[in-house]
Design a protein around this motif. Structure first.
Motif, PDB file in Angstrom:
ATOM      1  N   GLY A   1       0.815  -1.203   0.000  1.00 17.63           N
ATOM      2  CA  GLY A   1       0.000   0.000   0.000  1.00 17.63           C
ATOM      3  C   GLY A   1       0.857   1.266   0.000  1.00 17.63           C
ATOM      4  N   GLU A   2       0.220   2.399  -0.254  1.00 14.19           N
ATOM      5  CA  GLU A   2       0.934   3.670  -0.289  1.00 14.19           C
ATOM      6  C   GLU A   2       1.557   4.025   1.057  1.00 14.19           C
ATOM      7  OE1 GLU A   2      -1.510   6.779  -1.799  1.00 14.19           O
ATOM      8  OE2 GLU A   2      -1.899   5.762  -3.712  1.00 14.19           O
ATOM      9  N   ASP A   3       0.957   3.522   2.130  1.00 12.29           N
ATOM     10  CA  ASP A   3       1.466   3.824   3.466  1.00 12.29           C
ATOM     11  C   ASP A   3       2.561   2.854   3.921  1.00 12.29           C
ATOM     12  OD1 ASP A   3      -0.305   5.932   3.649  1.00 12.29           O
ATOM     13  OD2 ASP A   3      -1.871   4.719   4.584  1.00 12.29           O
ATOM     14  N   ASP A   4       2.846   1.834   3.109  1.00 14.01           N
ATOM     15  CA  ASP A   4       3.890   0.868   3.459  1.00 14.01           C
ATOM     16  C   ASP A   4       5.251   1.446   3.107  1.00 14.01           C
ATOM     17  OD1 ASP A   4       2.168  -1.103   4.390  1.00 14.01           O
ATOM     18  OD2 ASP A   4       1.865  -1.935   2.388  1.00 14.01           O
TER      19      ASP A   4
ATOM     20  N   VAL B   1      12.240  -4.573   5.256  1.00  8.99           N
ATOM     21  CA  VAL B   1      12.439  -3.865   6.515  1.00  8.99           C
ATOM     22  C   VAL B   1      11.592  -2.599   6.515  1.00  8.99           C
ATOM     23  CG1 VAL B   1      14.129  -2.727   8.016  1.00  8.99           C
ATOM     24  CG2 VAL B   1      14.791  -4.755   6.698  1.00  8.99           C
ATOM     25  N   GLU B   2      10.842  -2.412   7.601  1.00  8.23           N
ATOM     26  CA  GLU B   2      10.017  -1.219   7.727  1.00  8.23           C
ATOM     27  C   GLU B   2      10.901  -0.011   8.030  1.00  8.23           C
ATOM     28  OE1 GLU B   2       7.203  -1.176  11.002  1.00  8.23           O
ATOM     29  OE2 GLU B   2       5.693  -0.392   9.641  1.00  8.23           O
TER      30      GLU B   2
END
Length: 200
Positions: free
Chosen positions: A43-46, A56-57
């Protein structure tokens, strides 16, 4: 009415991965990751990046981080001129298993419509909570990609950690430059950057 109680999911960190037998972990390839991005799996927020075959976030950008990036953008744009292309927070094709998104990459001028750049004159990461990862994992990734110069703008200690001379997955030369110091990037002959211009 009875309801099943499920345990909380275990989220693996990079430290956890070291505990697994090497044969149990199948790294994600960069081409596979790029295909997943094309398919819109994330998603765009990922906010994620591929490091060593692991997704990795990315850490959130708090005001000190964001404002330092903004000032650095202005400084690096000025010194790059026509000699280099400045890519802020865009993918860098470091290897078959890594595609980090550094805060800045200075790359050769040109169009990168067909593929992300795999070589850079300079890479810069602005670090606070990500300091350990930037010093260890990312330093190794950039050294293996033979990036000649890598800076960690250390917001915790208010200095710049300069890494040069990559060899065998590490940098042979590492030194710190304080807020009142000057850095002369090796790939940009004659350029001088006052650390106070972006970290002051």
């Amino acid at each position: 009415m009875w309801r099943p109680c499920y345990p909380s999911p275990v989220v693996l960190s990079l430290d956890h991965l070291a505990d697994l037998a090497p044969g149990r972990v199948r790294p994600l390839k960069r081409v596979e990751y790029e295909r997943l991005v094309e398919l819109g799996v994330f998603g765009e927020d990922d906010r994620i990046e591929l490091l060593g075959g692991v997704l990795v976030e990315m850490t959130p950008q708090y005001p000190p981080h964001a404002s330092t990036v903004q000032r650095l953008n202005r400084v690096l744009t000025r010194i790059a001129g026509e000699r280099a292309e400045l890519r802020p927070q865009l993918p860098f094709a470091a290897s078959d298993e890594s595609m980090p998104e550094p805060d800045f990459a200075l790359v050769a001028p040109g169009r990168y419509d067909d593929a992300h750049p795999s070589a850079a004159f300079l890479i810069v990461e602005v670090a606070d909570s990500s300091l350990r990862m930037d010093r260890r994992l990312k330093a190794e990734i950039y050294a293996r990609a033979e990036v000649p110069e890598y800076w960690i703008v250390n917001l915790v200690d208010r200095l710049v950690e300069v890494h040069r001379q990559p060899r065998d997955g590490r940098y042979d030369q590492i030194f710190s430059v304080a807020v009142d110091g000057v850095i002369r990037p090796v790939a940009l002959d004659g350029a001088e950057i006052r650390v106070a211009d972006f970290l002051g």
